[in-house]
Every structure is written in structure tokens, then in C-alpha cells.
Design an enzyme around this catalytic site. Structure first.
Site, PDB file in Angstrom:
ATOM      1  N   GLY A 245       0.629  -1.120   0.240  1.00  0.00           N
ATOM      2  CA  GLY A 245       0.036   0.141  -0.278  1.00  0.00           C
ATOM      3  C   GLY A 245       0.508   0.989  -0.022  1.00  0.00           C
ATOM      4  O   GLY A 245       2.214   1.277   0.242  1.00  0.00           O
TER       5      GLY A 245
ATOM      6  N   CYS B  22       5.603  -5.954   1.454  1.00  0.00           N
ATOM      7  CA  CYS B  22       5.348  -4.534   1.220  1.00  0.00           C
ATOM      8  C   CYS B  22       5.168  -4.462   2.668  1.00  0.00           C
ATOM      9  O   CYS B  22       5.140  -5.034   3.948  1.00  0.00           O
ATOM     10  CB  CYS B  22       5.551  -4.286  -0.180  1.00  0.00           C
ATOM     11  SG  CYS B  22       5.823  -2.278   0.139  1.00  0.00           S
ATOM     12  N   TYR B  23       4.171  -3.060   2.070  1.00  0.00           N
ATOM     13  CA  TYR B  23       3.110  -2.285   3.143  1.00  0.00           C
ATOM     14  C   TYR B  23       2.678  -3.241   4.261  1.00  0.00           C
ATOM     15  O   TYR B  23       2.540  -3.369   5.865  1.00  0.00           O
ATOM     16  CB  TYR B  23       2.315  -1.677   2.989  1.00  0.00           C
ATOM     17  CG  TYR B  23       1.523  -0.872   4.465  1.00  0.00           C
ATOM     18  CD1 TYR B  23       2.213   0.279   4.744  1.00  0.00           C
ATOM     19  CD2 TYR B  23       0.446  -1.497   4.275  1.00  0.00           C
ATOM     20  CE1 TYR B  23       1.294   0.628   5.572  1.00  0.00           C
ATOM     21  CE2 TYR B  23      -0.416  -0.288   5.787  1.00  0.00           C
ATOM     22  CZ  TYR B  23       0.122   0.517   6.232  1.00  0.00           C
ATOM     23  OH  TYR B  23      -0.757   1.219   7.189  1.00  0.00           O
TER      24      TYR B  23
ATOM     25  N   HIS C 217       7.761  -7.686  -4.030  1.00  0.00           N
ATOM     26  CA  HIS C 217       6.384  -7.363  -4.641  1.00  0.00           C
ATOM     27  C   HIS C 217       6.646  -9.387  -5.744  1.00  0.00           C
ATOM     28  O   HIS C 217       6.916  -8.691  -6.414  1.00  0.00           O
ATOM     29  CB  HIS C 217       6.144  -6.949  -5.430  1.00  0.00           C
ATOM     30  CG  HIS C 217       5.996  -5.520  -4.463  1.00  0.00           C
ATOM     31  ND1 HIS C 217       4.398  -5.071  -3.985  1.00  0.00           N
ATOM     32  CD2 HIS C 217       6.644  -4.711  -4.147  1.00  0.00           C
ATOM     33  CE1 HIS C 217       4.219  -4.004  -3.548  1.00  0.00           C
ATOM     34  NE2 HIS C 217       4.971  -3.639  -3.240  1.00  0.00           N
TER      35      HIS C 217
ATOM     36  N   GLU D 278       3.884 -10.615  -6.952  1.00  0.00           N
ATOM     37  CA  GLU D 278       2.764 -10.283  -8.015  1.00  0.00           C
ATOM     38  C   GLU D 278       3.368 -10.017  -9.304  1.00  0.00           C
ATOM     39  O   GLU D 278       2.357  -9.831  -9.975  1.00  0.00           O
ATOM     40  CB  GLU D 278       1.908  -9.894  -7.387  1.00  0.00           C
ATOM     41  CG  GLU D 278       1.574  -8.202  -7.230  1.00  0.00           C
ATOM     42  CD  GLU D 278       2.530  -7.767  -5.729  1.00  0.00           C
ATOM     43  OE1 GLU D 278       2.936  -8.687  -5.109  1.00  0.00           O
ATOM     44  OE2 GLU D 278       2.103  -6.294  -5.609  1.00  0.00           O
TER      45      GLU D 278
ATOM     46  N   ASP E 296     -18.359 -10.510 -22.269  1.00  0.00           N
ATOM     47  CA  ASP E 296     -18.815 -10.384 -20.570  1.00  0.00           C
ATOM     48  C   ASP E 296     -19.948 -11.230 -20.532  1.00  0.00           C
ATOM     49  O   ASP E 296     -20.529 -12.189 -20.780  1.00  0.00           O
ATOM     50  CB  ASP E 296     -18.897  -9.544 -19.882  1.00  0.00           C
ATOM     51  CG  ASP E 296     -17.231  -8.566 -19.806  1.00  0.00           C
ATOM     52  OD1 ASP E 296     -16.300 -10.268 -19.664  1.00  0.00           O
ATOM     53  OD2 ASP E 296     -17.262  -7.608 -19.210  1.00  0.00           O
TER      54      ASP E 296
ATOM     55  N   LYS F 135     -11.369 -10.654 -15.622  1.00  0.00           N
ATOM     56  CA  LYS F 135     -11.316 -11.040 -17.182  1.00  0.00           C
ATOM     57  C   LYS F 135     -10.440 -12.638 -18.000  1.00  0.00           C
ATOM     58  O   LYS F 135     -11.376 -12.960 -19.203  1.00  0.00           O
ATOM     59  CB  LYS F 135     -10.742  -9.956 -18.733  1.00  0.00           C
ATOM     60  CG  LYS F 135     -11.260  -9.911 -19.614  1.00  0.00           C
ATOM     61  CD  LYS F 135     -12.832  -9.250 -18.898  1.00  0.00           C
ATOM     62  CE  LYS F 135     -12.689  -8.795 -20.588  1.00  0.00           C
ATOM     63  NZ  LYS F 135     -14.256  -7.809 -20.729  1.00  0.00           N
TER      64      LYS F 135
END
Ligand code: XMP
Length: 515
Positions: free
Chosen positions: A57, A84-85, A171, A173, A229, A371
């Protein structure tokens, strides 16, 4: 959906990467759910999740209004990974020490792993990681040991195995941490003990059961646009309840060339879905006549769509549900933290108004999916690649690609030019590589010569952009040959156009659409 789906919760502290963490978890075949940072521990416990990840964050734990989690989450006996945060906050709450760093560390770093158990299992020595932090950990709480360091960061990876708590300063990710996915997988599988039962096949099975249970004997209406969608939602609901579903396709006169026929053929002829085609072209053209302002045009189209759709759905007896292709990013509660880009995403893009007007219950079977998962479900349900990987097309359609007040004649011209653009991009093998490719009609007359004759005609602008979410975009460096072919064909084949220009504006500062 049955309760047996394994879940790892992401507590969102306002990181721009929170959704990315959730997607990485799901790539490990574990369902993940994003909850706001201040979700009470009791509510988290009620989720019966297998583990918890505290996101990064933009804040510092020392800020007055720093987002803090309920400290009781550390007593839930859940495996926890702080990123991280999230790591700094965990250490701060558990009695360690976090200090302000001298300088912000941002970018690639080399992580040296000293202990390859659990979280770093299968990864040894040095790996590249992505750092983005100001504060750093100075002292660990009792029970924690160091697992990895970088030149700049003494506590880049930490663990308290007895309590199943882990922290990393980098990170995992993002793509700049190439082995990050293994770290997330280790957390999900080795630490949280998930076997990995979240697959699109299992999703389809449970979604079908759930739709049947929810709908019972009622009828369901769905507004089909032909986009990814709504098409996937239609195919999924059709699998569940067959002819209890009616799809309404409204031709608002702003569609691409051949679009209405393509959608009708696929759903009506191939899928044998109850398909109602409403030709409302003239109605929309009448309402739009003389309106040049882009926002006004959008409003008219949105409003008229609701009217047309409502009128048609009233003719369906026993209709109790309105189905929509809402996806997970549409429903995640954004975290109200300064500097969180996710909290500022504009909402004007969705055709609003339907649910309020119609008093039907909502059926949103894709609302848990990202998605890429929606596409996978579509593919598994037998939708063609052309639909599953279709480029996004705005709700107001060609109205925002025709500058100023629209006319049927100019829209037809635009349709012809646009069809050539898409055709040439497909022929060049670029259609699926590019986020959006389209033509824009410019009602600006310029002089040209054709044969021996002087012409004084309108112009077409060509737009091709790369993007991953439409929020930012780069113009595509299309090969000159492709540009040349498009230009030659448009000028030769489309009546009323004598000039083609290429838009080389990125977003920001431009937008993708011209209006
Ligand atoms: P902009 O033009 O804002 O577009 O850079 C970003 C993405 O959103 C799409 N877009 C719309 N979609 N209704 C929609 O359903 C709209 O009014 C609308 N305006 C823009 C655009 O095609 C791009 O993918």
C-alpha cells in the site's frame, strides 16, 4: 458455489497491485477474494479461508491515517503472508520495529535466499525481485527469523514458522519478480495446505447448479451486446437453464458492420438460445439527431437502451431475473486511501440504469471472475475465439467514433471504413495482439484528386492502441505496409472519404476513443 472452494483472502491496503495478487493466487488454482483492510477479524474468520495475504500500500505505518487491520486477525490461527506495507504492518503490530528508510527503494533488486524452506521452497541463491518501499523493518518481533536479504534490505524475507506467519519486502505478484509466482504458490500450497481445486471446469459446474437453484422456474432476461462478458454470461446461463433464458439484442444503429448478423447467427443458430433481435436503429437516430456533445450522445444512448430493453422484457412472462455479465473488478470494494489509483477509476463506461428501472432481481454469475477467467469459461463453453478474444467495443458504439452529430449516411461510411481496418489488421495477424483497432469518422472536408477529378470529402482517422485495461494505452507502431494497405483500400473502396490519418497519441494525455 459450494463452501468447499479453497480461498486465500487478500486484505487490501490500497496497493495498485492488490488485484494482481488475487490473480496470481487464482493461477495457483486457489480462489481468492479481496477484502478491505479494515474488515473485522470475525468476518474474516467467517470466510473459512485457508490463508490471508496482507497487500502492499502507499502508506507508511507511521502516518496518522495509516490503514490498519484488526489486530485480532493475528490470533485467528490463519497462515499469513505480509507483502511490503503488509509485512511492515504485521511487524509493527506484533512488536517489532519499522523505521523510515533513508531513501525510497524502487526497482529491481537481487534477493539472496538463505533458507529455502516453506515460502522459498524450490528457490535457492539469488533471484531478481521488485522493490517499492520507503520504510523498512529494523527489528523482528519475537519468533521471527530472516530468510532472505538484499544489499539494501536486511529483512527482505522473514518467517515465524511456528505461527505460520511470513513477510516479504518485495512484490512477488509483478512480472519483474520472475519467480514470484512460485513464492505465491508455496504460500498457497505448502503453507496454507491448499490442494488447488479452483478451476474453470469446477467453477462452471458449481455456477450451473447455483443458477438452477436461484432461478427455479422463473424466466431470465439478458441484454446481449456481443461483447465478451455478456456473451459468456449468456452461454453459461444457457447451459444451466436452457430456454428459461431470453437474450435481447438491441441494434442501436451504432454497431459495426455485420455485428448484428454475427451475434444473431452465433447465439440463435449455433447455441439455439431464445434470441430477440430488436431493430431500434431509427429510434436511436431520431433521438440523437442534431446532438453533437459527446456526453449528451452517451446519455441519450444509455437512456434509450434502457427504454427499449424494458419494453421488450415486459413481454416476457414470468421474467424475474435480469442477468448481467458483471465481473469481479466491477464489484471489488475500492479502498478509500489517498493515492490509490483503483479508487479513482471512472464508472461512466457501464450502461447504467437497467437494474433500477426494471425491478428484476439481478443474476450475475461471473461476478467472482477476472477477465482472463471469463475468457477461459467462454472457451470451455464452446464460444469461438473470435468472441472470447474480441476487442472491447464501447456501449455507445460508433456514436463516439463519429465526431459531432451522427447521421445514418456518415455512420454507414464509418462502418465501411472500419470494416476495412479490422479486415487488414486481421490479415496482418495483429488483431489479437492489439487492445483496440478502429476507424473514426471526421466530418472535416479536405481537397484531394482522384483520377482527373478534384474531390472535397471527409477524413477517417485510424486508431490502434496497446493496453492491458484501457486505463492507460500506447499507440501501436503498425507496420507502414499495413498502414498503406488500410489507407489505399479506404480511399478506393469507401465513398466520401479522400484522406486517412493515423492517430499517434497515447493515453494519457489522450483518451482511446475520440469522444
Ligand atoms: P477512453 O476513451 O476513456 O476509453 O480512453 C477507455 C476504454 O473504455 C471504452 N469506452 C467506453 N465503453 N461506454 C463503454 O461501454 C463508453 O461510453 C465508453 N467510452 C470509452 C473504450 O473503448 C476503451 O476501451
Amino acid at each position: 458455489m459450494s463452501n468447499k472452494v479453497e480461498t486465500v483472502i487478500v486484505l487490501d491496503f490500497g496497493s495498485q497491485y492488490s488485484q494482481l495478487i488475487a490473480r496470481r493466487i487464482r493461477e495457483c488454482n486457489v480462489y481468492s477474494k479481496i477484502l478491505p483492510f479494515n474488515t473485522p477479524a470475525a468476518k474474516i474468520a467467517a470466510e473459512q479461508a485457508q490463508g490471508l495475504i496482507l497487500s502492499g500500500g502507499p502508506a507508511s505505518v507511521y502516518q496518522d491515517n495509516a490503514p490498519k487491520c484488526d489486530p485480532a486477525i493475528f490470533d485467528l490461527n490463519l497462515p499469513i503472508l505480509g507483502i511490503c506495507y503488509g509485512q511492515q504492518l504485521m511487524i509493527n503490530i506484533l512488536g517489532g520495529k519499522v523505521v523510515r528508510g533513508q531513501a525510497r527503494e524502487y526497482g529491481k533488486a537481487i534477493l539472496n535466499i538463505s533458507n529455502s524452506q516453506t515460502l522459498f521452497s524450490g528457490i535457492e541463491g539469488d533471484i531478481q525481485v521488485w522493490m517499492s518501499h520507503g520504510d523498512k523493518v529494523r527489528e523482528l518481533p519475537e519468533g521471527f527469523t530472516v530468510r532472505a536479504t538484499t544489499d539494501n534490505t536486511e529483512f527482505a524475507g522473514i518467517a515465524n514458522e511456528a505461527r505460520n506467519m511470513y513477510g516479504i519486502q518485495f512484490h512477488p505478484e509483478v512480472v519483474h519478480t520472475p519467480r514470484g509466482k512460485e513464492i505465491i504458490s508455496n504460500f498457497c500450497h505448502k503453507i496454507c495446505g491448499c490442494v488447488g481445486n479452483w478451476t474453470m471446469a469446477s467453477f462452471i459446474e458449481s455456477a450451473v447448479n447455483e443458477i438452477r437453484k436461484t432461478v427455479g422456474d422463473s424466466q431470465v432476461v439478458l441484454g446481449l451486446s456481443g461483447g465478451v462478458d455478456s456473451s459468456v454470461a449468456a452461454a453459461l446461463i444457457n447451459k444451466a437453464i436452457g430456454n428459461q433464458l431470453t437474450c435481447i439484442f438491441v441494434n442501436n444503429g451504432m454497431l459495426r458492420k455485420g455485428e448484428a448478423e454475427r451475434v444473431q447467427q452465433l447465439f440463435s443458430d449455433n447455441f439455439k438460445i431464445n434470441f430477440r433481435y430488436i431493430d431500434a436503429e431509427q429510434r436511436f437516430l431520431d433521438k440523437l439527431a442534431g446532438h453533437a456533445d459527446p456526453e449528451r450522445k452517451r446519455k441519450i444512448i444509455g437512456h434509450e437502451f434502457v427504454e427499449v430493453f424494458d419494453e421488450e422484457s415486459k413481454t416476457i412472462t414470468n421474467a424475474a431475473f435480469l442477468a448481467q455479465g458483471t465481473t469481479y473488478p466491477d464489484v471489488i470494494e475500492s479502498v478509500p486511501i489517498d493515492g490509490n489509483p483503483a479508487s479513482m477509476i471512472k464508472s461512466h463506461h457501464n450502461v447504467g440504469g437497467l437494474p433500477e428501472k426494471m425491478k428484476l432481481k439481478l443474476l450475475e454469475p461471473l461476478s467472482r471472475l477476472f477477465k482472463d477467467e471469463v475468457r477461459e469459461v467462454g472457451a470451455q463453453l464452446g464460444l469461438p475465439k473470435d468472441v472470447v478474444w474480441r476487442q472491447p467495443f464501447p456501449g455507445p458504439g460508433l456514436a463516439v467514433r463519429h465526431i459531432g452529430a451522427v447521421t445514418k449516411e456518415n455512420l454507414d461510411t464509418l462502418r465501411d471504413a472500419d470494416a476495412i481496418v479490422v479486415d487488414e489488421i486481421r490479415k496482418a495477424g495483429l488483431y489479437y495482439e492489439i487492445w483496440q483497432t478502429f476507424a473514426v469518422f471526421l466530418p472535416i472536408r479536405t481537397v484531394g484528386v482522384m483520377g482527373d477529378e478534384r474531390t472535397y470529402d471527409n477524413a477517417i482517422a485510424l486508431r490502434a492502441v496497446e493496453s492491458s485495461d484501457g486505463m492507460t494505452a500506447d499507440w501501436v507502431k503498425l507496420p507502414y505496409e499495413v498502414l498503406g494497405n488500410i489507407s489505399t483500400r479506404i480511399i478506393n473502396e469507401v465513398q466520401g472519404i479522400n484522406r486517412v490519418v493515423y492517430d499517434i497519441t497515447s493515453k494519457p494525455p489522450g483518451t482511446i476513443e475520440w469522444e
